[in-house]
Scaffold this motif. Structure first.
Motif, short mmCIF file in Angstrom:
data_model
loop_
_atom_site.label_atom_id
_atom_site.label_comp_id
_atom_site.label_asym_id
_atom_site.label_seq_id
_atom_site.Cartn_x
_atom_site.Cartn_y
_atom_site.Cartn_z
N ASP A 429 0.82 -1.20 0.00
CA ASP A 429 0.00 0.00 0.00
C ASP A 429 0.86 1.26 0.00
O ASP A 429 0.53 2.26 -0.64
CB ASP A 429 -0.92 -0.02 1.23
N LEU A 430 2.01 1.22 0.69
CA LEU A 430 2.92 2.36 0.68
C LEU A 430 3.50 2.58 -0.71
O LEU A 430 3.57 3.73 -1.19
CB LEU A 430 4.04 2.13 1.69
N PHE A 431 3.91 1.51 -1.39
CA PHE A 431 4.43 1.65 -2.74
C PHE A 431 3.36 2.17 -3.70
O PHE A 431 3.65 3.00 -4.58
CB PHE A 431 4.98 0.31 -3.23
N ASP A 432 2.12 1.67 -3.54
CA ASP A 432 1.03 2.19 -4.37
C ASP A 432 0.81 3.67 -4.13
O ASP A 432 0.51 4.43 -5.06
CB ASP A 432 -0.25 1.40 -4.09
N GLY A 433 0.94 4.08 -2.85
CA GLY A 433 0.79 5.49 -2.54
C GLY A 433 1.88 6.34 -3.18
O GLY A 433 1.63 7.46 -3.64
N LEU A 460 10.97 2.00 -9.03
CA LEU A 460 10.22 1.53 -7.87
C LEU A 460 9.79 0.07 -8.02
O LEU A 460 9.65 -0.65 -7.03
CB LEU A 460 8.99 2.42 -7.64
N ILE A 461 9.59 -0.38 -9.25
CA ILE A 461 9.20 -1.77 -9.47
C ILE A 461 10.29 -2.72 -9.00
O ILE A 461 10.02 -3.79 -8.45
CB ILE A 461 8.87 -1.99 -10.97
N TRP A 462 11.56 -2.31 -9.17
CA TRP A 462 12.66 -3.17 -8.71
C TRP A 462 12.75 -3.17 -7.19
O TRP A 462 13.08 -4.20 -6.60
CB TRP A 462 13.97 -2.68 -9.32
N ILE A 463 12.46 -2.04 -6.56
CA ILE A 463 12.44 -2.01 -5.10
C ILE A 463 11.31 -2.88 -4.57
O ILE A 463 11.46 -3.59 -3.56
CB ILE A 463 12.29 -0.56 -4.61
N ARG A 464 10.17 -2.87 -5.25
CA ARG A 464 9.08 -3.78 -4.86
C ARG A 464 9.53 -5.23 -4.94
O ARG A 464 9.27 -6.03 -4.03
CB ARG A 464 7.88 -3.57 -5.79
N LEU A 465 10.18 -5.57 -6.05
CA LEU A 465 10.62 -6.94 -6.26
C LEU A 465 11.64 -7.36 -5.20
O LEU A 465 11.55 -8.45 -4.63
CB LEU A 465 11.22 -7.08 -7.66
#
Length: 783
Positions: A429-433, A460-465
């Motif tokens: 949810d934080l990344f989506d924000g 940011l996609i790589w940080i999510r991964l």
């Protein structure tokens, strides 16, 4: 003569080859795996073997077995390196010997010493290779033996049988007063209360009361100052945690006050029972606030997980009851109170505690099944229920070690999964924000990065991964540790992550790859920030055209991507010499099926360098007309007047004819055809048209670059005189609006001056044919 000449030259040539072989071949270092190391390794293996043989019939401590395997680990690694390196050197020496061959003549006697040295060195290396192989084999055997003893010890511990519950009940019923006597003796003599005088007890009570009222006052202040904001899940959880913690501030304040007083008055090690009670109460209160924040937060917070209020309240109630039971279990079984009980009393208390724990866990599993997202997990819940029944049955039948092992692994795995799932939910949810801008600080961050509403944060996609892989990998390690993975096993896993494995000639190191991905994402985000914020400020001060600035910004973005990729590959351990192989493979792919992509790529570079079109230009490509929205490496986006976007491959813009209305100047000429009736005053018409053109703000009246408005007569029509108003306007992209404005103004001016704009007229004349009798015509009409 030829034979004699060749025989005379051969020895010198062979000697030179021998010298080159000796200097080109890497010399073997006898210092790495010297005799001292061999003797030390053999001594360590013999000591470990004797330890295992001497305790073969006894139950060896698991810690000692772990120490033995830990000492064997570097010996095995060094022995493996010794075998690999020695085999390589032996092969090279054998190749050198084979290259020299046998002696051909007496003139080759000077080669014999070198050949003998090579043979001698090969034999010494062969002996060392055999010694290293022996150490490696013996180390593997001792490790397997230690592992077998460890498994046997663990099996004996798990299958160790004690008294059953019925036997414990019978023994405790025979001595019913023992519970009361031991409990009273513990509270009076061993709990720590006996160490406190009356003054200390009064001071402790006053400290607890003071801490309670201080916490209550802080709670009232927090409630008065708190307003419920519009939040996402992450900040909503923080609000819920603050709200639930604030409600428990009186208990927290009392516990903290008691801990401070007891640690100052009774600084003992280990801590007495009364101090342990204060620590347990504080921990229980904090975990209670976390459970409430997750499921049933106090106002002004509200539930935020995807479940109805009834399910959340039921699950929260069961979890709080389970936490209270866990707090009671810690006080009874993990404090000084358990030492005061007899063994039969302690085991019976464990059995009764297991019943209540089993019932609470069953209620929690039943409540979890009512969550919509977990409604289809009944098979997993049945499996967990069977595991709980197995643990409770093992406890009642006397297999308490097996029960503890099963229950600890089960509860540890479930709690770890729940915590990781919750953290993953909040961070997602934080990344989506961050990508959408829920919070004001997130919006400010996006504005600082120069991002639009629909844009995502670069990298940011790589940080999510990386984050997802890290937390779920951590959960896997946690589960392995909970179910009995030794410290040596964890060390081996960490060693594997740090050292990796070989894939052909390339060593894959997981931690380096994760670090490379993290560096790639951060550098990509930094390059995006530089492109959006720093580079435009620098280029705005330079005296270059807008198209050149856009081209430089685009090239800057691709350079940032290339630098980020190169740095990431370097951190990952990729040698750039191997990129030639990848380039060769790509060239083959380009030759077979990527010609069009490469053509568009090269065309994009040409567009960025030559700049025949720029962002914002109004162009016409075939039947497509619109403004250039974006120029990328592969294609160009056109925004039409209808608001749609058309993707045009860059190769078409290079190879086809393109009309650019704004290549060198944004001004352009428009032509308005006008027709007036025959007999009209043309001078008056021309004056009106010029006046209309001069009155419009977009029409260029006087300029050194373009001509002033002019009215030309283009010819005589069938029913009108044809004229044309030609004028240059300042911005050609407003061509349609200016054309419409001038047409409206011309029509109004013509009406006011009574100038007629004719429409086509035709006179139709019917001619009678003399060969066709008129009487028949009349007859035809009468019929």
């Amino acid at each position: 003569m030829k034979a004699i000449h060749s025989i005379n030259i051969f020895p010198l040539h062979l000697v030179l080859q021998v010298v080159l072989l000796l200097y080109s071949s890497p010399s073997w270092s006898f210092e790495v795996y010297s005799e001292a190391w061999l003797e030390s390794a053999k001594s360590a293996l013999e000591s470990a073997n004797k330890t295992l043989q001497s305790t073969a019939d006894q139950e060896l401590d698991t810690g000692r077995l772990e120490d033995i395997k830990k000492k064997l680990l570097p010996i095995r690694e060094q022995a493996q390196d010794c075998v690999a390196e020695t085999e390589a050197v032996v092969q090279r020496r054998q190749q050198d010997i084979d290259f020299l061959g046998s002696k051909l003549s007496k003139e080759a006697n000077d080669v014999s010493p070198s050949q003998a040295n090579l043979v001698q060195e090969r034999e010494a290396l062969a002996k060392r290779l055999a010694a290293c192989q022996f150490i490696l084999i013996q180390a593997k055997e001792i490790k397997e033996k230690a592992t077998a003893i460890e498994h046997a010890t663990l099996t004996r511990k798990l299958l160790l049988k004690g008294p059953t519950v019925s036997e414990l009940l019978q023994d405790n019923l025979n001595h019913p007063k023992t519970w009361w006597k031991l409990s009273r003796h513990f509270l009076m003599m061993q709990s720590g209360l006996q160490l406190l005088t009356g003054a200390y007890l009064i001071a402790l009570l006053c400290s607890v009361v003071l801490g309670f009222f201080v916490g209550l006052r802080l709670y009232q202040i927090w409630i008065a100052a708190t307003k419920k904001p519009c939040v996402d899940k992450c900040t909503h959880f923080l609000l819920a945690l603050k709200s639930c913690s604030a409600r428990l501030l009186p208990v927290i304040g009392a516990s903290v006050a008691a801990l401070i007083f007891l640690n100052c008055v009774l600084p003992l090690a280990p801590a007495p029972f009364i101090t342990q009670l204060a620590y347990g109460l504080l921990g229980y209160t904090l975990t209670l606030s976390i459970a409430g924040a997750m499921l049933n937060p106090d106002p002004p917070a509200s539930p935020y997980l995807a479940m109805d209020d009834m399910t959340a309240q039921a699950l929260s109630k069961h979890l709080k009851r389970l936490l209270a039971l866990g707090f009671l279990g810690l006080l009874v079984f993990d404090s000084g109170f358990s030492d005061a009980l007899l063994e039969t009393q302690y085991l019976l208390a464990r059995a009764l505690f297991g019943i209540f724990l089993f019932l609470n866990l069953v209620w929690v599993l039943w409540s979890i099944g009512r969550i919509p997202s977990l409604g289809g997990s009944y098979r997993i819940r049945l499996l967990l229920l069977a595991a709980l029944i197995f643990a409770l049955g093992s406890e009642w039948l006397g297999y308490r070690n097996l029960s503890i092992y099963t229950l600890t692994g089960l509860l540890g795995s479930l709690s770890g999964f729940g915590i990781i799932w919750f953290i993953n939910t909040l961070m997602t949810d934080l990344f989506d924000g961050l990508d959408s801008g829920y919070q004001p600080w997130q919006k400010r961050l996006r504005q600082h990065l120069g991002l639009k509403d629909q844009d995502h944060i670069p990298g940011l996609i790589w940080i999510r991964l990386i984050f997802s892989a890290a937390i779920w990998s951590g959960l896997g390690l946690w589960v392995l540790w909970v179910w009995g993975l030794s410290h040596l096993g964890l060390d081996l896993i960490m060693t594997f992550l740090q050292e990796g494995f070989m894939m052909g000639s390339f060593r894959v190191i997981p931690l380096q790859i994760v670090t490379a991905l993290l560096a790639f994402s951060l550098l990509l985000a930094l390059s995006g920030w530089f492109k959006q914020n720093v580079a435009p400020g620098w280029l705005s001060n330079a005296r270059i055209e807008r198209g050149a600035r856009d081209a430089l910004l685009t090239v800057t973005g691709y350079l940032g991507l290339a630098v980020s990729l190169l740095v990431a590959l370097s951190i990952a351990g990729v040698e750039f010499a191997n990129i030639a192989i990848i380039a060769g493979a790509l060239s083959v792919g380009i030759g077979f099926g990527l010609q069009n992509i490469v053509n568009n790529f090269i065309s994009g570079l040409i567009l960025l360098i030559e700049r025949p079109i720029r962002t914002g230009d109004w162009i016409l490509v075939g039947a497509t007309e619109g403004f250039v929205h974006r120029i990328s490496i592969r294609s160009t986006q056109l925004r039409t007047f209808d608001g749609s976007h058309i993707i045009v491959p860059n190769s078409e813009l290079i190879s086809s004819q393109v009309t650019n209305w704004m290549l060198h100047d944004s001004s352009g000429r428009i032509k308005i055809p006008v027709s007036v009736a025959y007999g009209s005053d043309l001078e008056k018409v021309r004056a009106i048209l010029l006046a209309v053109a001069h009155q419009h703000d977009m029409v260029i009246i006087e300029s050194n670059r373009v001509a002033a408005p002019v009215v030309l007569m283009t010819g005589f029509g069938d029913s009108a005189l044809n004229l044309e108003l030609r004028c240059f306007i300042r911005s050609i992209d407003n061509r349609a609006q200016v054309f419409s404005d001038l047409c409206f103004a011309i029509n109004a001016a013509f009406r006011e001056e009574n100038i007629e704009i004719p429409f086509p007229q035709r006179d139709v004349h019917v001619k009678e044919d003399s060969s066709f009798p008129s009487s028949s015509i009349h007859q035809g009409k009468t019929l």
